[in-house]
Scaffold this active site. Structure first.
Site, PDB file in Angstrom:
ATOM      1  N   THR A 133       0.880  -1.185   0.000  1.00 60.68           N
ATOM      2  CA  THR A 133       0.000   0.000   0.000  1.00 60.68           C
ATOM      3  C   THR A 133       0.911   1.227   0.000  1.00 60.68           C
ATOM      4  O   THR A 133       1.369   1.646  -1.046  1.00 60.68           O
ATOM      5  CB  THR A 133      -0.969   0.003   1.208  1.00 60.68           C
ATOM      6  OG1 THR A 133      -0.233  -0.161   2.420  1.00 60.68           O
ATOM      7  CG2 THR A 133      -1.998  -1.102   1.077  1.00 60.68           C
ATOM      8  N   LYS A 158       4.035  -6.988   3.956  1.00 64.46           N
ATOM      9  CA  LYS A 158       3.821  -5.574   3.633  1.00 64.46           C
ATOM     10  C   LYS A 158       3.547  -4.824   4.918  1.00 64.46           C
ATOM     11  O   LYS A 158       3.074  -5.411   5.901  1.00 64.46           O
ATOM     12  CB  LYS A 158       2.691  -5.398   2.621  1.00 64.46           C
ATOM     13  CG  LYS A 158       1.310  -5.892   2.998  1.00 64.46           C
ATOM     14  CD  LYS A 158       0.488  -4.916   3.780  1.00 64.46           C
ATOM     15  CE  LYS A 158       0.371  -3.584   3.047  1.00 64.46           C
ATOM     16  NZ  LYS A 158      -0.304  -2.607   3.978  1.00 64.46           N
ATOM     17  N   ASN A 185      -0.629  10.427   5.949  1.00 62.98           N
ATOM     18  CA  ASN A 185      -1.789  10.063   6.753  1.00 62.98           C
ATOM     19  C   ASN A 185      -2.822  11.145   6.982  1.00 62.98           C
ATOM     20  O   ASN A 185      -3.927  10.856   7.448  1.00 62.98           O
ATOM     21  CB  ASN A 185      -1.336   9.476   8.085  1.00 62.98           C
ATOM     22  CG  ASN A 185      -0.798   8.096   7.861  1.00 62.98           C
ATOM     23  OD1 ASN A 185      -1.506   7.233   7.365  1.00 62.98           O
ATOM     24  ND2 ASN A 185       0.469   7.890   8.177  1.00 62.98           N
ATOM     25  N   THR A 206      -2.172  -3.648  10.007  1.00 67.07           N
ATOM     26  CA  THR A 206      -2.321  -3.832   8.543  1.00 67.07           C
ATOM     27  C   THR A 206      -1.147  -4.597   7.967  1.00 67.07           C
ATOM     28  O   THR A 206      -1.001  -4.714   6.775  1.00 67.07           O
ATOM     29  CB  THR A 206      -2.408  -2.441   7.918  1.00 67.07           C
ATOM     30  OG1 THR A 206      -3.724  -2.013   8.155  1.00 67.07           O
ATOM     31  CG2 THR A 206      -2.126  -2.352   6.446  1.00 67.07           C
ATOM     32  N   SER A 227      -7.908   9.929   0.018  1.00 68.88           N
ATOM     33  CA  SER A 227      -8.169  10.542  -1.287  1.00 68.88           C
ATOM     34  C   SER A 227      -7.104  10.171  -2.287  1.00 68.88           C
ATOM     35  O   SER A 227      -6.143   9.499  -1.997  1.00 68.88           O
ATOM     36  CB  SER A 227      -8.296  12.050  -1.167  1.00 68.88           C
ATOM     37  OG  SER A 227      -7.183  12.587  -0.508  1.00 68.88           O
ATOM     38  N   GLU A 257       5.763   4.147   7.172  1.00 67.35           N
ATOM     39  CA  GLU A 257       5.300   5.309   6.415  1.00 67.35           C
ATOM     40  C   GLU A 257       6.165   6.533   6.693  1.00 67.35           C
ATOM     41  O   GLU A 257       6.292   6.946   7.832  1.00 67.35           O
ATOM     42  CB  GLU A 257       3.830   5.609   6.735  1.00 67.35           C
ATOM     43  CG  GLU A 257       2.904   4.572   6.109  1.00 67.35           C
ATOM     44  CD  GLU A 257       1.432   4.823   6.386  1.00 67.35           C
ATOM     45  OE1 GLU A 257       0.619   4.409   5.562  1.00 67.35           O
ATOM     46  OE2 GLU A 257       1.121   5.423   7.421  1.00 67.35           O
TER      47      GLU A 257
END
Lengths: 407, 407
Positions: free
Chosen positions: A153, A179, A402, A190, A407, A276
């Site tokens: 992702t 992942k 984040n 996740t 979107s 991230e």
């Protein structure tokens, strides 16, 4: 044990494929298949979050029933979490489609999803994806890598690892993919990890090896402190290495655990380092602990501290934040006995001794902290136990990712 | 009860002052004095971090001994934490200097510090500061405000609150000041709060009122999940309102608690809203809970979630992250019964019903989430208990502040 190139297709009899099903992403692959030519004994560990995604519920039932599995269908983009009965029905439809396309039992199809919580899957596109995957599956390393790419992702790199070892002259292989990279605070996460092996091993030994190793690997990483609704680690063993069957309590079991640990730790560290927005893998290592549990609690508290992670982003030797995070961890220790070091490819430097700062060079500290992999080592001088936890720095990019992920 | 303007000098007999001692900041005030013309019964709550700053140790001893206090000396810039014996000796020297300058007992001088961990205080500058403070103390509202400004670190606004209420025709006043704004996750926290009152009250009632209220106010806010080494709330009562003495179990005690709660909650919310880099005060409110404790755990887990906080920064109604944070909180509840609303000055909107999304307007949700104060309300439909926790959004500015705080 030998580290080799490869991932989920490294072990004998495993095939993989990836396809672009346009589930949410429009310009990349977003579905993966792992397939074994023979049914596999299957072990799994799952999120401890009370809110559990539909695929977690689906896989748990299969793993706990003791049924053999033969395929895993994974999609990225949508997590199929908080989707009610409709979400569960999509797991069932995905499994049915895969069973029919692959000519296997519907109850042998595991599913995995990662992405946005709360959206329903576009089931028609999922089914078309399953058909494409069934046609394209191959046993080569490239197909494994493509599968590892399709499940990403916000990850920036694909994550694979594989090793081989010998049992009675037979070569056994364990390979895997995983992942991250946000909502990562696995408490068996996740995070998704899929491990395949051709080892011949009892179901009990397979689950025991996975359950204990997850505690020291995936459960010791954190990107943001948020334990996901979808965390899943699946370990599939098809027995095709034709080794003497591995049972708990044997030397072969220890060999298997060692090899599995390497794959899990490698994948876990890759997830932490690719958190991230991260620019560095940050390891906290506690040495001289009285108990393993104390060492683990302290190490994890350090890598979870936002302030410490922001200091790492700034290459700032703000050691007070590390001692502070140890102090609120819940584990007992004497702050006035702690020695702390920073270490990386640029060297090792003692920062505090017995709880207070030594006269260290800030310049050298900054040099050490500017490397892509950085370790803080705290010696608490109570005993001989050690533990490591892995996290990453907290950067502007984490916020950018984040503040507007959907979107 | 009546809300009034003012802070630590609102209650009778309290004076305050601020001075620029150049402890670390070069261009602003950085020391404050709170002084009472009469010795005060004193209650306190302190950080639960194992690593405790020298002033925490100093104050704890005074509060626990039952001694009356008459002055508080606070500095910003350096936290006097992880400073060993030298750090404690500086608390003693500060108290001695203040006792001599003010003509009071050395054991009646409380100290507070906030700022960088691990640096030693420049004691000569501290002593000069104490002398200046003793000369400048005044009972006016402006002096209280100047004290509230002097204790700020990364705070962007000073934090004060005050109320009055009546007991048997006598007006009792409670006023206070506090500071945030990083390393804020009070469990009894770098937060400092100083509350003054002219109430005549038993020492036991004073501590009981403070200890229980801290649980519902300061301990329900979080900026970054890091529980500081310096968290301190001190409550000084000098009895000069000349009311009938307040004792536990009386209606007057309930009145006192209500007034104290207003001051504490107001200061706590101001700290949360002014968290490092924050653009919004974010409240999580649990309604329909079976127990108060369950409601508190769920509310606090939401305001502590980095992912939720980043979504608030992006004005993004990413409700899945809220449900996820509730799920890993440790509290039991049925996710499939949860209704969730967002509310602000721009309106109220139902987002999920029974655990899955309703057909809401993303545009309206974004409008609601773009206000400076935003509330997420989760109804878990188990009973009649409620709780609120307060946090803030997680922004680029938080990273900028903390990646390089020491320089």
């Amino acid at each position: 044990m030998q580290v080799i190139e490869g991932g989920v297709t490294a072990a004998k009899g495993f095939e993989a494929a990836a396809t672009a099903a346009k589930i949410k992403y429009q310009d990349r692959t977003d579905m993966a298949l792992i397939y074994s030519v023979k049914p596999c004994k299957t072990a799994g560990t799952f999120t401890t979050n009370i809110v559990q995604a539909a695929p977690v519920k689906w896989d748990k039932e299969i793993v706990r029933s003791g049924q053999k599995s033969q395929a895993v269908i994974v999609n990225s983009g949508i997590a199929n979490a908080c989707t009610g009965e409709e979400g569960i029905s999509y797991c069932r439809e995905t499994a049915r489609e895969a069973a029919s396309a692959l000519g296997i039992d519907e109850k042998g199809v595991l599913v995995g999803s990662t992405g946005v919580i709360g959206m329903q899957l576009p089931i028609d596109r999922i089914k078309a994806g399953v058909q494409a995957l069934a046609k394209e599956k191959k046993a080569d390393a490239e197909s494994g890598s493509e599968a590892a790419e399709a499940i990403m992702t916000t990850d920036t790199v694909k994550k694979e690892a594989a090793v081989t070892f010998e049992i009675g002259g037979k070569t056994v292989t364990i390979g895997g993919m995983s992942k991250g990279s946000g909502m990562i605070h696995p408490n068996m996460c996740t995070m998704l990890a899929f491990i395949t092996t051709d080892a011949k091993i009892s179901k009990k030994a397979l689950q025991a090896a996975l359950s204990s190793d997850v505690e020291d690997t995936y459960n010791m990483i954190s990107v943001d402190g948020d334990t996901s609704t979808n965390d899943t680690v699946l370990l599939l063993a098809n027995g095709m290495a034709d080794n003497k069957k591995i049972r708990i309590g044997t030397p072969e079991f220890e060999k298997f655990k060692e090899a599995l640990h390497y794959v899990n730790e490698t994948l876990a560290k890759k997830m932490a380092g690719d958190g991230e927005g991260a620019t560095a893998l940050f390891e906290a290592k506690i040495i001289g602990a009285g108990t393993k549990n104390q060492a683990k609690i302290l190490a994890k508290s350090i890598v979870c501290s936002n302030l410490t992670k922001a200091a790492i982003a700034g290459h700032d030797a703000n050691w007070g934040r590390i001692l502070c995070a140890m102090g609120y961890s819940g584990a007992e220790f004497d702050p006035e006995k702690v020695d702390l070091y920073f270490e990386s490819a640029a060297g090792k430097l003692k920062i505090i001794e017995n709880g207070t700062a030594v006269d260290y060079s800030e310049e050298k500290a900054t040099e050490i902290l500017s490397q892509p992999e950085v370790t803080a080592i705290a010696d608490i001088k109570e005993g001989g136990e050690t533990a490591s936890a892995w996290g990453c720095d907290l950067t502007h990019e984490y916020i950018s990712i984040n503040a507007d992920y959907r979107s």
